[in-house]
Design an enzyme around this catalytic site. Structure first.
Site, short mmCIF file in Angstrom:
data_model
loop_
_atom_site.label_atom_id
_atom_site.label_comp_id
_atom_site.label_asym_id
_atom_site.label_seq_id
_atom_site.Cartn_x
_atom_site.Cartn_y
_atom_site.Cartn_z
N ARG A 146 1.09 -1.14 0.12
CA ARG A 146 0.29 -0.08 0.00
C ARG A 146 1.03 0.88 -0.16
O ARG A 146 1.63 1.53 1.22
CB ARG A 146 -0.94 -0.04 1.34
CG ARG A 146 -2.02 0.45 0.55
CD ARG A 146 -2.78 0.25 2.22
NE ARG A 146 -2.52 0.90 3.59
CZ ARG A 146 -3.30 1.74 4.99
NH1 ARG A 146 -5.02 0.64 3.84
NH2 ARG A 146 -2.87 1.58 5.49
N THR A 150 -1.00 7.66 -0.53
CA THR A 150 -2.24 7.36 -0.94
C THR A 150 -3.40 6.21 -0.76
O THR A 150 -4.22 6.38 -1.50
CB THR A 150 -2.01 7.27 -3.01
OG1 THR A 150 -1.34 5.44 -3.21
CG2 THR A 150 -1.06 8.54 -3.49
N ASP A 243 0.63 -0.93 12.66
CA ASP A 243 0.47 -1.41 11.59
C ASP A 243 1.24 -2.94 11.69
O ASP A 243 2.37 -3.12 12.48
CB ASP A 243 1.81 -1.16 11.06
CG ASP A 243 2.13 -1.46 9.44
OD1 ASP A 243 2.11 -2.33 9.61
OD2 ASP A 243 2.63 -0.45 8.75
N ASP A 246 5.29 -4.37 10.74
CA ASP A 246 5.54 -3.42 11.66
C ASP A 246 5.41 -4.44 12.58
O ASP A 246 7.04 -4.43 13.22
CB ASP A 246 5.73 -1.80 11.88
CG ASP A 246 5.92 -1.67 10.52
OD1 ASP A 246 6.22 -1.75 9.44
OD2 ASP A 246 5.91 -0.28 11.08
C1 PRP Z 1 -1.41 -3.77 4.72
C2 PRP Z 1 -1.76 -4.91 5.69
C3 PRP Z 1 -2.50 -5.13 3.94
C4 PRP Z 1 -2.62 -3.40 3.71
C5 PRP Z 1 -3.96 -3.04 3.78
O1 PRP Z 1 0.37 -4.28 4.68
O2 PRP Z 1 -1.21 -6.23 5.54
O3 PRP Z 1 -1.73 -5.73 2.82
O4 PRP Z 1 -2.34 -2.76 4.49
O5 PRP Z 1 -5.01 -2.07 4.08
P1 PRP Z 1 -6.35 -2.03 2.53
O6 PRP Z 1 -6.88 -2.98 2.69
O7 PRP Z 1 -6.25 -0.33 2.75
O8 PRP Z 1 -5.23 -2.51 1.04
P2 PRP Z 1 0.75 -2.66 3.99
O9 PRP Z 1 0.75 -2.74 2.42
O10 PRP Z 1 1.47 -1.70 4.92
O11 PRP Z 1 2.48 -3.58 4.04
P3 PRP Z 1 3.16 -5.00 5.03
O12 PRP Z 1 2.04 -6.54 4.91
O13 PRP Z 1 4.86 -4.88 4.41
O14 PRP Z 1 2.64 -4.88 6.52
N1 URA Z 2 -2.42 -2.18 7.69
C1 URA Z 2 -2.23 -2.21 8.46
O1 URA Z 2 -0.88 -2.83 8.75
N2 URA Z 2 -2.51 -1.34 9.67
C2 URA Z 2 -3.81 -1.13 9.34
O2 URA Z 2 -4.75 -0.09 10.05
C3 URA Z 2 -4.24 -0.91 7.82
C4 URA Z 2 -2.81 -1.51 6.95
#
Ligand code: PRP
Ligand code: URA
Length: 251
Positions: A146, A150, A243, A246
């Protein structure tokens, strides 16, 4: 069970309901109350039973003071509950066996094959629970990130088994706007996977994400532990847990 909608201090009505927790045989006044999942009307969404155990596990991982080791341990516990529930939604066929005492037992066996598909990085955290329940399960990967500004998802990579269209299961702990999960379903469909073969395992969903998903892919089953109140201005789930990636990997 009694339900009540709560009020924020600023008077804005809060969608998350409160409920008494515990088995039906206990008197209500012996059951503590806690915030439980928002109900949703989409037929394709299954929310885990809001048991004291599940709420205690969720309380641990939502707590900003929980350290990484505990975050990993308790989120793995919830992932295990999700996998166990998701397996109940996969099709089975009649299967009769003979027991060591010479009697037959009319049971069932799973009809199809499974492939965990994790949306990297956070979805990979759910692979262990799947492996614990499905020995030597195949795992495919889809790297979707993501954009931090944005909130729009971007697809970088996918690597899936050749016979993915005959297999099941998609993993990602957080369903916020739904953009990442919808994109992952598009990837699977482009490889010939029918919607009805996809079972999306998810720890916490926003009502918006669940609704977007149900509207676009009404035949994809979502199994989630909790539908939260909503999204904040950065499209993070609230109250949420921050997150996930993280907290599981780097904090
Ligand atoms: C997070 C999460 C989902 C996404 C959800 O991943 O694990 O994949 O955001 O958000 P959405 O429903 O608005 O698309 P992120 O892209 O932050 O990557 P990560 O898994 O590396 O933390
Ligand atoms: N990704 C996360 O890890 N947490 C949120 O709340 C949304 C997207």
């Amino acid at each position: 069970m009694s339900k009540q909608s709560q009020e924020h201090p600023d008077g804005v009505s809060q969608r998350a309901p409160s409920d008494h927790l515990g088995p039906d045989y206990k008197p209500t006044d012996e059951k503590p109350t806690a915030t439980v999942s928002t109900k949703v009307s989409h037929e394709n969404v299954t929310i885990l039973p809001q048991t004291p155990q599940l709420i205690a596990l969720l309380t641990m991982i939502r707590d900003k003071h929980t350290n990484r080791a505990d975050f990993i341990f308790y989120s793995n516990r919830i992932n295990r509950l999700l996998v166990e529930e998701a397996l109940n939604h996969l099709p089975v066929l009649p299967h009769t066996v003979t027991t060591p005492v010479g009697r037959t037992y009319a049971g069932v066996k799973f009809e199809g094959k499974i492939c965990g598909v994790s949306i990297m990085r956070a979805g990979e955290a759910m692979e262990q629970a799947l492996r614990e329940c499905c020995r030597s399960v195949r795992i495919g990967k889809i790297l979707i990130q993501r954009d931090e500004e944005t909130s729009k998802p971007k697809l970088f990579y996918d690597k899936l088994p050749e016979d993915i269209k005959e297999r099941w299961v998609l993993l990602d702990p957080m369903l916020a706007t739904g953009g990442s999960a919808l994109m992952a379903v598009d990837v699977l469909r482009s490889k010939g996977v029918p919607e009805s073969h996809i079972c999306f395992l998810n720890l916490i969903a926003s009502p918006e994400g669940a609704a977007n998903f149900a509207q676009k892919f009404p035949n994809v089953r979502i199994v989630t532990a909790f539908v939260d109140e909503g999204l904040n201005e950065k499209n993070y789930i609230v109250p949420g847990l921050g997150d996930f990636g993280d907290r599981f990997y780097t904090l």
